[in-house]
Design a protein around this motif. Structure first.
Motif, PDB file in Angstrom:
ATOM      1  N   LEU A 371       0.826  -1.204   0.000  1.00  0.00           N
ATOM      2  CA  LEU A 371       0.000   0.000   0.000  1.00  0.00           C
ATOM      3  C   LEU A 371       0.861   1.256   0.000  1.00  0.00           C
ATOM      4  CD1 LEU A 371      -2.805  -0.947   2.558  1.00  0.00           C
ATOM      5  CD2 LEU A 371      -2.934  -0.968   0.065  1.00  0.00           C
ATOM      6  N   LEU A 372       1.957   1.230   0.792  1.00  0.00           N
ATOM      7  CA  LEU A 372       2.851   2.392   0.854  1.00  0.00           C
ATOM      8  C   LEU A 372       3.545   2.636  -0.475  1.00  0.00           C
ATOM      9  CD1 LEU A 372       4.468   1.852   4.367  1.00  0.00           C
ATOM     10  CD2 LEU A 372       2.898   3.672   3.724  1.00  0.00           C
ATOM     11  N   ALA A 373       3.813   1.559  -1.194  1.00  0.00           N
ATOM     12  CA  ALA A 373       4.493   1.695  -2.486  1.00  0.00           C
ATOM     13  C   ALA A 373       3.560   2.179  -3.578  1.00  0.00           C
ATOM     14  CB  ALA A 373       5.117   0.362  -2.894  1.00  0.00           C
ATOM     15  N   SER A 374       2.258   2.197  -3.300  1.00  0.00           N
ATOM     16  CA  SER A 374       1.247   2.640  -4.267  1.00  0.00           C
ATOM     17  C   SER A 374       1.295   1.840  -5.555  1.00  0.00           C
ATOM     18  CB  SER A 374       1.422   4.130  -4.596  1.00  0.00           C
ATOM     19  OG  SER A 374       1.319   4.902  -3.441  1.00  0.00           O
ATOM     20  N   THR A 375       1.675   0.568  -5.432  1.00  0.00           N
ATOM     21  CA  THR A 375       1.709  -0.303  -6.604  1.00  0.00           C
ATOM     22  C   THR A 375       0.968  -1.578  -6.266  1.00  0.00           C
ATOM     23  OG1 THR A 375       3.793  -1.256  -5.854  1.00  0.00           O
ATOM     24  CG2 THR A 375       3.925   0.544  -7.426  1.00  0.00           C
ATOM     25  N   PRO A 376       0.452  -2.284  -7.282  1.00  0.00           N
ATOM     26  CA  PRO A 376      -0.244  -3.535  -7.011  1.00  0.00           C
ATOM     27  C   PRO A 376       0.692  -4.544  -6.380  1.00  0.00           C
ATOM     28  CG  PRO A 376      -0.547  -2.809  -9.289  1.00  0.00           C
ATOM     29  CD  PRO A 376       0.503  -1.949  -8.698  1.00  0.00           C
ATOM     30  N   LEU A 377       0.099  -5.486  -5.654  1.00  0.00           N
ATOM     31  CA  LEU A 377       0.915  -6.557  -5.095  1.00  0.00           C
ATOM     32  C   LEU A 377       1.568  -7.316  -6.235  1.00  0.00           C
ATOM     33  CD1 LEU A 377      -1.434  -7.899  -2.305  1.00  0.00           C
ATOM     34  CD2 LEU A 377       0.512  -6.378  -2.086  1.00  0.00           C
ATOM     35  N   GLY A 378       2.890  -7.479  -6.142  1.00  0.00           N
ATOM     36  CA  GLY A 378       3.611  -8.055  -7.266  1.00  0.00           C
ATOM     37  C   GLY A 378       3.923  -9.514  -7.072  1.00  0.00           C
ATOM     38  N   VAL A 379       4.892  -9.963  -7.835  1.00  0.00           N
ATOM     39  CA  VAL A 379       5.246 -11.360  -7.889  1.00  0.00           C
ATOM     40  C   VAL A 379       5.653 -11.929  -6.546  1.00  0.00           C
ATOM     41  CG1 VAL A 379       7.425 -12.496  -8.467  1.00  0.00           C
ATOM     42  CG2 VAL A 379       5.842 -11.961 -10.230  1.00  0.00           C
ATOM     43  N   ASN A 380       6.377 -11.131  -5.749  1.00  0.00           N
ATOM     44  CA  ASN A 380       6.887 -11.658  -4.489  1.00  0.00           C
ATOM     45  C   ASN A 380       5.780 -12.046  -3.538  1.00  0.00           C
ATOM     46  OD1 ASN A 380       9.532 -11.512  -5.175  1.00  0.00           O
ATOM     47  ND2 ASN A 380       9.859  -9.476  -4.333  1.00  0.00           N
ATOM     48  N   PHE A 381       4.719 -11.196  -3.436  1.00  0.00           N
ATOM     49  CA  PHE A 381       3.645 -11.514  -2.499  1.00  0.00           C
ATOM     50  C   PHE A 381       2.890 -12.746  -2.960  1.00  0.00           C
ATOM     51  CE2 PHE A 381       0.814 -10.879   0.882  1.00  0.00           C
ATOM     52  CZ  PHE A 381      -0.469 -11.131   0.432  1.00  0.00           C
ATOM     53  N   ASP A 382       2.576 -12.791  -4.257  1.00  0.00           N
ATOM     54  CA  ASP A 382       1.863 -13.950  -4.768  1.00  0.00           C
ATOM     55  C   ASP A 382       2.677 -15.218  -4.560  1.00  0.00           C
ATOM     56  OD1 ASP A 382       0.501 -12.146  -7.607  1.00  0.00           O
ATOM     57  OD2 ASP A 382      -0.194 -12.337  -5.546  1.00  0.00           O
ATOM     58  N   SER A 383       3.984 -15.124  -4.829  1.00  0.00           N
ATOM     59  CA  SER A 383       4.842 -16.291  -4.662  1.00  0.00           C
ATOM     60  C   SER A 383       4.936 -16.692  -3.206  1.00  0.00           C
ATOM     61  CB  SER A 383       6.244 -15.981  -5.202  1.00  0.00           C
ATOM     62  OG  SER A 383       6.180 -15.651  -6.565  1.00  0.00           O
ATOM     63  N   SER A 384       4.998 -15.680  -2.310  1.00  0.00           N
ATOM     64  CA  SER A 384       5.062 -15.992  -0.889  1.00  0.00           C
ATOM     65  C   SER A 384       3.806 -16.726  -0.461  1.00  0.00           C
ATOM     66  CB  SER A 384       5.233 -14.707  -0.082  1.00  0.00           C
ATOM     67  OG  SER A 384       6.447 -14.096  -0.423  1.00  0.00           O
ATOM     68  N   SER A 385       2.640 -16.287  -0.993  1.00  0.00           N
ATOM     69  CA  SER A 385       1.391 -16.954  -0.643  1.00  0.00           C
ATOM     70  C   SER A 385       1.441 -18.411  -1.074  1.00  0.00           C
ATOM     71  CB  SER A 385       0.214 -16.246  -1.314  1.00  0.00           C
ATOM     72  OG  SER A 385       0.142 -14.907  -0.892  1.00  0.00           O
ATOM     73  N   THR A 386       2.013 -18.647  -2.260  1.00  0.00           N
ATOM     74  CA  THR A 386       2.125 -20.010  -2.761  1.00  0.00           C
ATOM     75  C   THR A 386       3.013 -20.834  -1.856  1.00  0.00           C
ATOM     76  OG1 THR A 386       1.867 -19.208  -5.017  1.00  0.00           O
ATOM     77  CG2 THR A 386       2.793 -21.411  -4.741  1.00  0.00           C
ATOM     78  N   VAL A 387       4.121 -20.225  -1.422  1.00  0.00           N
ATOM     79  CA  VAL A 387       5.041 -20.947  -0.540  1.00  0.00           C
ATOM     80  C   VAL A 387       4.375 -21.284   0.784  1.00  0.00           C
ATOM     81  CG1 VAL A 387       7.157 -20.737   0.791  1.00  0.00           C
ATOM     82  CG2 VAL A 387       7.126 -20.066  -1.590  1.00  0.00           C
ATOM     83  N   VAL A 388       3.610 -20.334   1.325  1.00  0.00           N
ATOM     84  CA  VAL A 388       2.900 -20.601   2.575  1.00  0.00           C
ATOM     85  C   VAL A 388       1.965 -21.774   2.402  1.00  0.00           C
ATOM     86  CG1 VAL A 388       1.218 -19.686   4.199  1.00  0.00           C
ATOM     87  CG2 VAL A 388       3.080 -18.249   3.437  1.00  0.00           C
ATOM     88  N   LEU A 389       1.225 -21.796   1.284  1.00  0.00           N
ATOM     89  CA  LEU A 389       0.291 -22.881   1.024  1.00  0.00           C
ATOM     90  C   LEU A 389       1.035 -24.199   0.914  1.00  0.00           C
ATOM     91  CD1 LEU A 389      -2.595 -23.787   0.346  1.00  0.00           C
ATOM     92  CD2 LEU A 389      -2.110 -23.292  -2.060  1.00  0.00           C
ATOM     93  N   THR A 390       2.157 -24.147   0.177  1.00  0.00           N
ATOM     94  CA  THR A 390       2.942 -25.362   0.005  1.00  0.00           C
ATOM     95  C   THR A 390       3.453 -25.870   1.346  1.00  0.00           C
ATOM     96  OG1 THR A 390       3.634 -24.597  -2.154  1.00  0.00           O
ATOM     97  CG2 THR A 390       4.961 -26.322  -1.156  1.00  0.00           C
ATOM     98  N   SER A 391       3.924 -24.944   2.194  1.00  0.00           N
ATOM     99  CA  SER A 391       4.460 -25.365   3.488  1.00  0.00           C
ATOM    100  C   SER A 391       3.372 -25.946   4.374  1.00  0.00           C
ATOM    101  CB  SER A 391       5.134 -24.188   4.186  1.00  0.00           C
ATOM    102  OG  SER A 391       4.196 -23.209   4.522  1.00  0.00           O
ATOM    103  N   LYS A 602      12.776  14.527  -9.635  1.00  0.00           N
ATOM    104  CA  LYS A 602      12.192  13.202  -9.361  1.00  0.00           C
ATOM    105  C   LYS A 602      12.318  12.888  -7.883  1.00  0.00           C
ATOM    106  CE  LYS A 602      16.089  10.009  -9.808  1.00  0.00           C
ATOM    107  NZ  LYS A 602      16.602   8.787 -10.454  1.00  0.00           N
ATOM    108  N   ARG A 603      11.434  11.993  -7.424  1.00  0.00           N
ATOM    109  CA  ARG A 603      11.528  11.472  -6.058  1.00  0.00           C
ATOM    110  C   ARG A 603      10.990  10.052  -6.036  1.00  0.00           C
ATOM    111  NH1 ARG A 603       6.719  14.488  -2.518  1.00  0.00           N
ATOM    112  NH2 ARG A 603       4.948  13.807  -3.801  1.00  0.00           N
ATOM    113  N   LYS A 604      11.454   9.288  -5.050  1.00  0.00           N
ATOM    114  CA  LYS A 604      10.947   7.936  -4.859  1.00  0.00           C
ATOM    115  C   LYS A 604       9.649   7.999  -4.070  1.00  0.00           C
ATOM    116  CE  LYS A 604      15.301   5.407  -5.021  1.00  0.00           C
ATOM    117  NZ  LYS A 604      16.214   4.497  -4.294  1.00  0.00           N
ATOM    118  N   LEU A 605       8.681   7.210  -4.467  1.00  0.00           N
ATOM    119  CA  LEU A 605       7.402   7.180  -3.760  1.00  0.00           C
ATOM    120  C   LEU A 605       7.509   6.364  -2.497  1.00  0.00           C
ATOM    121  CD1 LEU A 605       5.038   6.690  -6.816  1.00  0.00           C
ATOM    122  CD2 LEU A 605       5.394   8.771  -5.508  1.00  0.00           C
TER     123      LEU A 605
END
Length: 605
Positions: A371-391, A602-605
């Protein structure tokens, strides 16, 4: 080479050097101290200043002594780029009374060299301290050597109570069960953080009681929260107060020592165990490891028989990340450094160990970060969810884990960095160089300690090994060594890893572009000025926003969130410097300018 060599134990860190090096500056504390070793002097150090292996003990910061010793060897100060501990190095230089080193550090911190306390005065305190009984501690797997005097500096603290009992006839005397197999006293708390606690105690012993002792931390120190928790556990009130000032909060009510003491001594009675997690050593209690009875970690220790040659229980997972898992088990709250970069990896490790509450906390932080990054949840979160499920699926099939536990473990020396892993992990990709090397079809030589030597980059191998463990590439945020990692993956011939690196690198580039905001400001034809950028950002720059409101202006392709504003240029030059200051104050930096008087920020969000 003809000079007599000597081995030192500086706060638990071992060094070997020559008497000639240590006495390079004869008027320093070290010069006085070791000159006495081969002269008939009243200040001769006796055998009580040596540990059980005959090494001379100095009760100071072990890691920082590296830079002191290198200065003595070369008579010049060489530090890493972006060195963060100048304050502590200055304190150590003053303790050792090495005047040229004090001067060299003073130049770097751009301050006048303070008046050095006379050697005769500090010397009395040093040699009084040298006479104190020395003791070696095993704090969560990290080894320290210090004096009883240092540990009991605050008699009403937990450490004061604990080690006062060592040489008094007390009902709270520590039993031999509180020692590890090498006779070191075990404290089941965070090992790296104890360094700052111990340095504070050392300074307190040398500080007059009327003065406040000095808490010296690295610049941009990221773990104040954890240091505060450790200070509260050890019940060191001046340290709690000092950390409280840094975090700008009132000092909380300290839990009564009698209460926390019961918890400490109950915990001390628990059976201790040493772990080898991917080559990193930890010491903790069975009680901690089995705190969550339904976790996979707890099930591992119902029958902890999977040990290495030193008797350490082996877990083939990421070693550095286990520190945060273990701290969570010790105290059920998740305390991470500021700007922690490896949340996804920690989430995966929590999933492997089956610690549901830790997984939930990690996923909550990952969501907040997205949410702070103002970007959609990316590959890492989806992959982490998969890993949690797998574990979790794996937790329902304990047999799969049992097979891994019974697998042969192998020790590697990769460019000087030590790792412990399983043969099945190394042969996960059979066509890779490592797969062929450890398949058993070829003879592979090892050194006299039974370690297989690989001439590759040691630190970067951590990411290679984690990929082999879970077929998932997880890198810290802000990772900068893409080319080196790709080169190492190519060296090991792990083509799946090379593909994963390319995909993740491209994903990070896209996210980085999305996480950067640009604005443009300048003059244009027809006595007009323009602002191009976010309408929300425009309101963050009051001088510019007010200027556009009180002049005639036109919206060009502008909507409610982004566009270009044209306005009259009369008087704009007068406000330009104020506008630049306000732009800088909200985090922008100038990245381009041209002859037509236009500027891009420029600035980082």
């Amino acid at each position: 080479m003809a000079s007599k060599m000597i081995t030192l134990n500086v706060g638990g860190t071992i060094y070997t050097t020559s008497i000639e090096t240590l006495t390079c500056y004869t008027d320093s504390m070290l010069g006085t101290m070791f000159k006495a070793q081969h002269e008939d002097s009243g200040t001769r150090l006796d055998q009580s200043n040596k540990d059980e292996l005959g090494r001379f003990v100095i009760d100071r910061d072990g890691l920082m002594f590296r830079f002191v010793l290198n200065f003595l060897r070369e008579s010049s100060l060489t530090l890493p780029e972006d060195f963060k501990e100048l304050g502590l190095l200055r304190r150590e230089a003053e303790f050792y009374q090495i005047k040229p080193l004090i001067k060299a550090v003073g130049k770097l911190v751009d301050e006048a060299v303070d008046m050095i306390e006379p050697l005769t005065h500090i010397g009395e305190r040093i040699y009084t301290k040298m006479a104190s009984k020395m003791i070696t501690l095993n704090v969560g797997g990290t080894i320290y050597t210090t004096s009883i005097e240092t540990l009991t500096c605050y008699p009403d603290s937990m450490l004061g109570t604990m080690f006062k009992a060592q040489h008094e006839d007390s009902g709270t005397r520590l039993e031999p069960s509180n020692k590890d197999e090498h006779g070191r006293f075990v404290i089941d708390l965070d090992g790296p953080m104890f360094r700052f606690v111990l340095n504070f105690l050392r300074e307190s012993c040398l500080t007059p009681r009327a003065s406040e002792p000095c808490l010296t931390l690295p610049e941009d120190f990221k773990e104040l929260g954890l240091l505060r928790r450790e200070a509260e556990f050890y019940q060191i009130k001046p340290l709690i107060k000092a950390v409280g000032k840094l975090v700008d909060e009132a000092v909380d009510m300290i839990e009564p020592l009698t209460h926390i003491g019961e918890r400490i001594y109950t915990k001390m009675a628990s059976k201790m165990i040493t772990l080898n997690v991917g080559g990193t050593i930890y010491t903790t209690s069975i009680e901690n490891l089995t705190h969550y009875h339904d976790s996979r970690l707890a099930k591992m220790f119902k029958d902890p028989s999977n040990t290495d040659a030193q008797g350490n229980f082996v877990i083939d997972r990421d070693g550095p990340t286990f520190r945060f898992v273990l701290n969570f088990l010790r105290e059920p709250c998740l305390i991470l450094p500021k700007d922690f970069k490896e949340l996804d990896l920690l989430n995966q490790e929590a999933g492997f160990y089956g610690i549901t509450l830790l997984m939930e906390k990690c996923q909550e932080l990952i969501y907040q970060r997205s949410l702070l990054a103002s970007t959609p949840l990316g590959v890492n979160f989806d992959s982490s969810s998969t890993v949690v499920l797998t574990s979790m699926q794996a937790a329902n099939h304990p047999g799969s884990f049992t097979m891994a536990v019974e697998n042969e473990f192998i020790k590697l020396d990769v460019g000087g960095s030590l790792y412990t892993t399983s043969r099945s992990t190394l042969t996960h990709y059979p066509k890779s160089m490592l797969g062929k090397m450890f398949s058993g079809r070829h003879s592979t030589a090892c050194d006299e300690r039974g370690r297989y030597i690989i001439d590759g980059d040691g630190p970067i191998f951590r990411y290679v090994l984690n990929f082999l463990r879970r077929s998932k590439l997880n890198l810290p945020e802000g990772f900068k060594e893409w080319d080196l990692l790709t080169m190492e993956a190519d060296f090991y011939q792990i083509y799946e890893l090379i593909t994963a690196i390319a995909l993740l690198r491209e994903e990070r580039k896209r996210c980085k572009i999305q996480e950067t905001e640009f604005i443009e400001l300048g003059f244009c034809s027809g006595e007009k000025c323009f602002y191009s950028g976010s309408a929300v950002t425009l309101k963050e720059i009051p001088a510019l926003h007010e200027f556009t409101k009180r002049k005639t202006f036109i919206y060009s392709g502008y909507n409610t969130s982004f566009g270009k504003v044209l306005f009259e240029s009369a008087g704009f030059d007068n406000d330009l410097m104020l506008i630049f200051q306000q732009i800088a104050s909200v985090g922008f930096e100038m990245v381009n300018t041209n002859a037509t008087r236009a500027w891009v920020f420029k600035r980082k969000l």
